[in-house]
Write a protein that holds these residues in place. Structure first.
Motif, short mmCIF file in Angstrom:
data_model
loop_
_atom_site.label_atom_id
_atom_site.label_comp_id
_atom_site.label_asym_id
_atom_site.label_seq_id
_atom_site.Cartn_x
_atom_site.Cartn_y
_atom_site.Cartn_z
N GLY A 60 5.71 -1.40 2.44
CA GLY A 60 6.44 -1.29 1.19
C GLY A 60 7.67 -2.18 1.21
O GLY A 60 8.01 -2.77 2.24
N ASP A 61 8.32 -2.30 0.08
CA ASP A 61 9.50 -3.15 -0.04
C ASP A 61 10.59 -2.64 0.89
O ASP A 61 11.06 -1.52 0.75
N ARG A 80 5.23 -8.48 -5.02
CA ARG A 80 5.36 -8.89 -6.41
C ARG A 80 4.00 -9.38 -6.88
O ARG A 80 3.12 -9.63 -6.06
N PRO A 81 3.84 -9.55 -8.16
CA PRO A 81 2.57 -10.12 -8.61
C PRO A 81 2.33 -11.48 -7.96
O PRO A 81 3.22 -12.32 -7.93
N GLY A 82 1.19 -11.65 -7.40
CA GLY A 82 0.88 -12.90 -6.71
C GLY A 82 1.04 -12.82 -5.21
O GLY A 82 0.81 -13.80 -4.52
N GLY A 83 1.48 -11.68 -4.68
CA GLY A 83 1.58 -11.55 -3.22
C GLY A 83 2.96 -11.12 -2.76
O GLY A 83 3.79 -10.63 -3.54
N LEU A 84 3.21 -11.31 -1.47
CA LEU A 84 4.48 -10.92 -0.86
C LEU A 84 5.51 -12.03 -1.04
O LEU A 84 5.19 -13.21 -0.94
N HIS A 85 6.75 -11.62 -1.30
CA HIS A 85 7.86 -12.55 -1.44
C HIS A 85 8.91 -12.19 -0.39
O HIS A 85 9.14 -11.01 -0.11
N TYR A 96 10.86 -16.36 -2.28
CA TYR A 96 9.74 -17.29 -2.32
C TYR A 96 8.49 -16.59 -1.82
O TYR A 96 8.54 -15.74 -0.94
N PRO A 97 7.34 -16.96 -2.41
CA PRO A 97 6.09 -16.35 -1.96
C PRO A 97 5.72 -16.88 -0.58
O PRO A 97 6.04 -18.01 -0.23
#
Length: 119
Positions: A60-61, A80-85, A96-97
């Motif tokens: 989790g975050d 986040r949408p699109g993967g881990l940042h 950044y992703p």
């Protein structure tokens, strides 16, 4: 009529606060000394972070000890949408992703000793 003063309830009989873990278990716990101000104001230089090495997965975050490439860093990881940042606390907008194969989670920061010097 006197004002109502709210005070915390006394501890229930037979209930004790949870004890801190045994940090001498070096297979599970690592201590990291903060040397930069990238995660300020939460973690300042001189703070000691207690990292749970058994949590070497994204749970989790949170703030993690990570390895990106050949560098070991303390970074916040967020889904986040699109993967881990990945980002630092001082610049959350500069997240950044990161590709899952480039990010190695070494452990989760669980506690911090944040004793600061004055003067």
């Amino acid at each position: 009529m006197s004002p109502i003063v709210h005070q915390p309830l006394p501890a229930a009989i037979g209930h004790f606060p949870a004890a801190l873990p045994d940090f001498s278990d070096t297979a599970r716990w690592a201590q990291v000394l903060v040397q930069d101000s990238l995660n300020a104001p939460r973690y300042e230089p001189g703070d000691l972070l207690h990292v749970d090495l058994s949590r070497n997965y994204f749970a989790g975050d949170a703030c993690y000890a990570v390895q990106i490439g050949s560098q070991q860093l303390i970074r916040f990881v967020q889904a986040r949408p699109g993967g881990l940042h990945v980002f630092t606390r001082s610049q959350p907008g500069a997240a950044y992703p990161i590709a899952p194969d480039l990010l190695v989670i070494l452990g989760m920061v669980m506690y911090a000793t944040t004793t600061r010097r004055v003067g």
